[in-house]
Design an enzyme around this catalytic site. Structure first.
Site, PDB file in Angstrom:
ATOM      1  N   HIS A 133       0.803  -1.237   0.000  1.00 56.66           N
ATOM      2  CA  HIS A 133       0.000   0.000   0.000  1.00 56.66           C
ATOM      3  C   HIS A 133       0.835   1.285   0.000  1.00 56.66           C
ATOM      4  O   HIS A 133       0.297   2.358  -0.277  1.00 56.66           O
ATOM      5  CB  HIS A 133      -0.917   0.055   1.226  1.00 56.66           C
ATOM      6  CG  HIS A 133      -1.965  -1.011   1.244  1.00 56.66           C
ATOM      7  ND1 HIS A 133      -2.855  -1.190   0.201  1.00 56.66           N
ATOM      8  CD2 HIS A 133      -2.275  -1.955   2.177  1.00 56.66           C
ATOM      9  CE1 HIS A 133      -3.666  -2.198   0.506  1.00 56.66           C
ATOM     10  NE2 HIS A 133      -3.333  -2.680   1.695  1.00 56.66           N
ATOM     11  N   ASP A 168      -3.580 -10.788  -1.746  1.00 53.88           N
ATOM     12  CA  ASP A 168      -3.995 -10.191  -0.465  1.00 53.88           C
ATOM     13  C   ASP A 168      -5.473  -9.784  -0.563  1.00 53.88           C
ATOM     14  O   ASP A 168      -5.955  -9.444  -1.645  1.00 53.88           O
ATOM     15  CB  ASP A 168      -3.132  -8.958  -0.214  1.00 53.88           C
ATOM     16  CG  ASP A 168      -3.240  -8.420   1.196  1.00 53.88           C
ATOM     17  OD1 ASP A 168      -2.348  -8.722   2.008  1.00 53.88           O
ATOM     18  OD2 ASP A 168      -4.201  -7.679   1.470  1.00 53.88           O
TER      19      ASP A 168
HETATM   20 ZN   LIG Z   1      -4.316  -6.988   3.228  1.00 54.02          ZN
END
Ligand SMILES: [Zn+2]
Length: 373
Positions: A133, A168
């Site tokens: 991220h 993920d």
């Molecule tokens: Zn995650």
């Protein structure tokens, strides 16, 4: 050919804080379970102790301003501007050594990349990596430095083509953003839809721009998607794209927060579906740099990444967890004794199947022709 497993107990020197969901002890538990199963003693396995990356390695992706803030934050304190870089109480706390932690994790990813790129081995696994991220100038979603992006940039610098597969539960927004305008990297993210989960992006219509149109691929799943639908969608989308793109190296983020009992997300995967996907990636990847990722149930993380490492090495594991690990795990309140703890019985709704089918068809119409699949 060797397979490299990257690990150090030095990870345990760092701590996001007592109430933060990312527990670094999960890496130690994974290492202990892998070791207990004898998976570091195989003749083809090389254990590699990571060296920290250099600041210059981070600067190939992150901005100078942001790196300066991380340097200040490394003492556990920064001036007021930290908030505008995503740092502060909450997801991305300022804890002592946070830059050192990031350098160590990124160093481990770079060592995995080097191991595979130099042809020392076909597969390398950095369970601490996959912090997908982080943005160029902003910490986000427990990630300060984007080690997948830095690893991919290193491979591009050596003239390699790279496909990135991210399983993920959260959208791989940082990696997508870094390569949104290029066709030199194919990014594929499978995740819970942004309608219900952070970071609220990763919709199927985000397909890249300019030269990169078709080379950003998103497969968002509705909450409660289970193994059956997930594996079906993976099979429909990922192999045809990888076969068409023909990467030199596949880099994967193997987050395990997609499991039914993960406390932060709403997908319904189990070890069974996860294992199927990992086996399929092994068939698809000529050279494979595997990274960890999310996973907030400690027991899931250890069992799933141990299973992944077994698959990477072509080993079948016994269902019963080794006694030496069970004893270690009990000390942190984990009492499971079996490798594959099943999913809760339920049947997938027609609505979920229909919605995923619609997205599969959309991707076949939009990105498949661009990539030549
Ligand atoms: Zn995650």
């Amino acid at each position: 050919m060797k397979n490299g497993f990257i690990y150090t107990d030095a990870y345990l020197d760092y701590d996001y804080g007592p109430t933060h969901p990312l527990k670094i002890i999960r890496l130690k538990l994974t290492y202990e379970l892998i070791r207990a199963y004898g998976l570091l003693d195989l003749p083809a396995v090389q254990t590699i102790i990571p060296r920290p990356a250099k600041e210059a390695d981070l600067a190939i992706f992150h901005s100078r301003d942001y790196l300066n803030i991380l340097k200040q934050a490394n003492n556990g304190r920064v001036r007021g501007s930290a908030y505008s870089y995503g740092l502060g109480p909450g997801d991305n706390p300022i804890f002592p050594g946070l830059l050192d932690w990031s350098l160590l994790v990124t160093g481990a990813t770079l060592q995995a990349v080097d191991f595979v790129a130099r042809g020392e081995g076909e597969i390398a696994f950095n369970i601490a990596g996959g912090l997908h991220h982080a943005m160029r100038s902003r910490a986000s979603g427990f990630c300060y430095v984007n080690d997948p992006v830095i690893g991919i940039l290193k491979l591009l610098g050596q003239g390699k083509t790279v496909a990135y597969i991210d399983i993920d539960a959260h959208h791989a927004d940082g990696v997508q953003a870094a390569f949104y305008g290029t066709n030199r990297v194919l990014t594929i993210s499978l995740h819970e839809t942004g309608y219900t989960l952070f970071p609220r992006t990763g919709f199927e219509y985000e397909i890249g721009e300019g030269e990169g149109e078709g080379y950003a691929v998103n497969l968002p799943f509705p909450p409660y998607t289970d193994d059956e639908v997930y594996v079906w969608a993976f099979e429909e989308i990922v192999p045809p794209l990888i076969h068409a793109f023909r990467p030199d190296v596949v880099l994967t983020q193997l987050g395990v927060d997609s499991f039914y009992n993960d406390p932060l997300t709403n997908l319904q995967l189990s070890m069974i579906g996860f294992e199927k996907v990992v086996r399929r990636i092994k068939e698809l990847a000529p050279r494979w740099v595997a990274l960890g990722g999310g996973g907030y149930d400690l027991s899931n993380v250890a069992r799933a990444w141990t299973l992944a490492w077994a698959v990477m090495n072509g080993i079948e594991l016994s269902e019963e967890l080794p006694k030496s690990y069970v004893e270690i795990a009990a000390k942190v309140g984990i009492y499971e004794k079996e490798l594959r703890v099943g999913p809760p019985p339920h049947s997938q709704s027609k609505e979920i199947r229909n919605e995923v089918g619609r997205i599969i068809n959309y991707l076949k119409k939009t990105v498949f022709p661009k990539v030549g699949a």
